[in-house]
Design an enzyme around this catalytic site. Structure first.
Site, PDB file in Angstrom:
ATOM      1  CG  ASP A   1      -0.267   0.139   2.514  1.00 16.05           C
ATOM      2  OD1 ASP A   1       0.971  -0.025   2.524  1.00 16.05           O
ATOM      3  OD2 ASP A   1      -0.933   0.411   3.517  1.00 16.05           O
TER       4      ASP A   1
ATOM      5  CG  HIS B   1      24.978  -4.199 -13.181  1.00 13.95           C
ATOM      6  ND1 HIS B   1      24.038  -4.325 -14.174  1.00 13.95           N
ATOM      7  CD2 HIS B   1      25.891  -3.316 -13.652  1.00 13.95           C
ATOM      8  CE1 HIS B   1      24.381  -3.560 -15.199  1.00 13.95           C
ATOM      9  NE2 HIS B   1      25.496  -2.932 -14.908  1.00 13.95           N
TER      10      HIS B   1
ATOM     11  CG  ASP C   1      29.382   2.107 -12.020  1.00 16.30           C
ATOM     12  OD1 ASP C   1      28.870   3.233 -12.183  1.00 16.30           O
ATOM     13  OD2 ASP C   1      29.357   1.216 -12.897  1.00 16.30           O
TER      14      ASP C   1
ATOM     15  CG  ASP D   1      27.278   5.741 -15.521  1.00 17.28           C
ATOM     16  OD1 ASP D   1      27.846   5.223 -14.549  1.00 17.28           O
ATOM     17  OD2 ASP D   1      26.871   5.081 -16.496  1.00 17.28           O
TER      18      ASP D   1
ATOM     19  CG  HIS E   1      31.473  -3.807 -19.579  1.00 14.17           C
ATOM     20  ND1 HIS E   1      31.996  -2.604 -19.963  1.00 14.17           N
ATOM     21  CD2 HIS E   1      32.095  -4.130 -18.414  1.00 14.17           C
ATOM     22  CE1 HIS E   1      32.881  -2.199 -19.066  1.00 14.17           C
ATOM     23  NE2 HIS E   1      32.977  -3.117 -18.116  1.00 14.17           N
TER      24      HIS E   1
ATOM     25  CG  HIS F   1      26.008   3.615 -21.262  1.00 16.96           C
ATOM     26  ND1 HIS F   1      25.522   4.751 -20.659  1.00 16.96           N
ATOM     27  CD2 HIS F   1      26.733   2.992 -20.309  1.00 16.96           C
ATOM     28  CE1 HIS F   1      25.913   4.805 -19.399  1.00 16.96           C
ATOM     29  NE2 HIS F   1      26.672   3.748 -19.158  1.00 16.96           N
TER      30      HIS F   1
ATOM     31  CG  HIS G   1      22.238   2.219 -19.501  1.00 16.78           C
ATOM     32  ND1 HIS G   1      22.009   0.948 -19.056  1.00 16.78           N
ATOM     33  CD2 HIS G   1      23.433   2.580 -18.951  1.00 16.78           C
ATOM     34  CE1 HIS G   1      23.015   0.558 -18.272  1.00 16.78           C
ATOM     35  NE2 HIS G   1      23.884   1.539 -18.185  1.00 16.78           N
TER      36      HIS G   1
ATOM     37  CD  GLU H   1      30.493   2.211 -18.632  1.00 17.37           C
ATOM     38  OE1 GLU H   1      30.584   1.575 -17.567  1.00 17.37           O
ATOM     39  OE2 GLU H   1      29.435   2.711 -19.046  1.00 17.37           O
TER      40      GLU H   1
ATOM     41  CE1 TYR I   1      34.837  -5.090 -14.209  1.00 17.95           C
ATOM     42  CE2 TYR I   1      35.025  -5.439 -16.584  1.00 17.95           C
ATOM     43  CZ  TYR I   1      34.659  -4.641 -15.516  1.00 17.95           C
ATOM     44  OH  TYR I   1      34.126  -3.403 -15.740  1.00 17.95           O
TER      45      TYR I   1
ATOM     46  NE  ARG J   1      32.127  -0.314 -14.451  1.00 20.98           N
ATOM     47  CZ  ARG J   1      31.809  -1.344 -13.684  1.00 20.98           C
ATOM     48  NH1 ARG J   1      32.307  -2.534 -13.954  1.00 20.98           N
ATOM     49  NH2 ARG J   1      31.008  -1.214 -12.654  1.00 20.98           N
TER      50      ARG J   1
ATOM     51  CD  GLU K   1      30.594   4.871 -16.294  1.00 20.65           C
ATOM     52  OE1 GLU K   1      30.489   4.470 -15.122  1.00 20.65           O
ATOM     53  OE2 GLU K   1      29.695   4.773 -17.133  1.00 20.65           O
TER      54      GLU K   1
HETATM   55 CA    CA Z   1      27.992   3.273 -17.100  1.00 25.39          CA
END
Ligand code: CA
Length: 430
Positions: free
Chosen positions: A41, A243, A260, A271, A350, A354, A361, A385, A389, A407, A409
């Site tokens: 609710d 992620h 990130d 980002d 990856h 983007h 994105h 980015e 890994y 990473r 970015e």
């Molecule tokens: Ca990104």
């Protein structure tokens, strides 16, 4: 300085361009979906639908905008004023406010949508609607179309052509005008500041969620609505999960910490990713991989130039990554052959870029219909980015690299000249 909305003329300029795109013989519908339930609710905090606010500046849920290409006017259907509901749930502009503050030529309560829509859409030859975005919107449009079909004897049987409104809108959103780039720059500056504070907080012994709290505090304190996506604070092996958002681990002495995170400011997303040693000192294998990723970032960013292909950014970054993987003994063979066989993908996971804008994105196509990459144009904004890994269970790699994820970015604007990096404020060198 804190502002609550982008300048109003931004929206009227966009509508002018939008009307020019759809033409005289068209009507376009854009929907803001209703709120969604969080639990049984309560609702999620409403995030204004970017396509809707892009053209109207109006951020309330459950609203419909109709753009009349012939009259060059737009009509809003909005939630009605309601003293009781507003006391519980918050203020509403109501139809009068929609006209007075948002530039609609007319506005009606949402309950009148079904009654009025038929006559407004019927004369147009083309209807612009984005099927597949919001089920409520699709039901409304399908209802309208079946109404037209039933009225076989009516002189005007409704639009004969239906065009995806996002084919116009998302292309518009892709090309930012200077005022939008400045809002994005502010969003990036806030996020960069948050990253600096996160780097200071991410010491061995602290928990990942403590670092997330530092980020969030800075976002909110600077007037951002919050994070533009779930912040990732990934220490040690967690950095090899792209992620990772549990953010629950205690940071250890020799860990790298991958952060990130970005914020949403006046609707615009930043980002940023940075990876740094919790102790302030890289181990040798960490330093080696970090150097490769930074070199790839540099090579990719250099390709963010008007006229060059979007895909060229990824290609330039991947070439550097693959060379580095061979040098580090993680891949064997000639770089050229490895690039063609894509054998490197288990370490890069990856793509490099983007679009960035109202969505993290951001919308807009990456390739032409024939599959070829599109050319970059001034005003487009993208991330660069690259990452490496080495998952902890990876086979046949030197053990010293296992569990390392890195990473880095940046958010970069295509200009008439050199690329403009909006995220320089977040340090990358340990
Ligand atoms: Ca990104």
């Amino acid at each position: 300085m804190k502002e609550s909305a982008p300048p109003a003329d931004l929206f009227s300029r966009r509508r002018e361009r939008f009307f020019a795109e759809i033409g005289d013989d068209a009507v376009a519908l854009v929907f803001a979906p209703p709120e969604r339930l969080f639990g049984h609710d309560t609702t999620y905090r409403y995030r204004p639908e970017p396509d809707f606010t892009y053209l109207t500046g109006f951020g309330e849920p459950d609203s419909v905008a109709l753009f009349d290409g012939k009259k060059k006017q737009f009509v809003l259907f909005v939630r009605p004023k309601d003293r009781e509901r507003e006391t519980w749930e918050g203020r509403r502009a109501g139809p009068k406010g929609a006209v007075a503050f948002f530039g609609a030529s007319r506005a009606y309560p949402l309950a009148e949508l079904e009654k009025r829509l038929g006559e407004m859409v019927r004369p147009a030859g083309t209807l612009f609607h984005g099927f597949g975005l919001h089920p409520e919107a699709d039901r409304t449009v399908i209802g309208l179309l079946s109404q037209f079909r039933r009225e076989a004897r009516h002189a005007h049987r409704g639009p004969g052509r239906i065009v995806d409104v996002t084919s116009v809108l998302h292309e518009m959103r892709l090309r930012k005008e200077p005022a939008e780039v400045e809002i994005l720059a502010r969003s990036c500056a806030i996020a960069a500041k948050a990253h600096r504070e996160a780097q200071a907080a991410a010491r061995p012994g602290r928990f990942e969620f403590e670092v997330e709290a530092v980020l969030m505090r800075r976002f909110l304190a600077e007037g951002a609505t919050g994070a533009s996506y779930h912040s990732i604070v990934a220490s040690g092996e967690n950095a090899t999960i792209l992620h990772y958002v549990e953010n629950s681990r205690r940071i250890e002495a020799n860990d790298l910490v991958l952060v990130d995170a970005g914020c949403e400011y006046l609707g615009y997303a930043s980002d940023i990713t940075r990876t740094f040693p919790a102790s302030g000192q890289f181990t040798k294998p960490q330093k080696r991989l970090n150097g490769i990723v930074l070199a790839a970032l540099k090579a990719g960013t250099a390709k963010v130039r008007a006229g060059l292909a979007f895909e060229g950014v990824d290609r330039a970054a991947k070439e550097v990554l693959v060379d580095g993987l061979v040098d580090a003994g993680l891949l064997k063979g000639r770089a050229k052959t490895l690039l063609a066989s894509k054998k490197y993908e288990k370490f890069t996971l990856h793509r490099t870029s983007h679009w960035l804008g109202l969505d993290v994105h951001d919308r807009g196509r990456y390739a032409s219909r024939d599959g070829s990459s599109r050319a970059l144009e001034p005003g487009m904004v993208l991330t660069v980015e690259p990452g490496l890994y080495v998952r902890p269970d990876e086979k046949n790699v030197p053990a010293e690299y296992l569990g390392i994820g890195i990473r880095v970015e940046d958010d970069v604007v295509v200009t008439d000249g050199d690329p403009r990096v909006l995220t320089e404020g977040a340090p990358k060198e340990a």
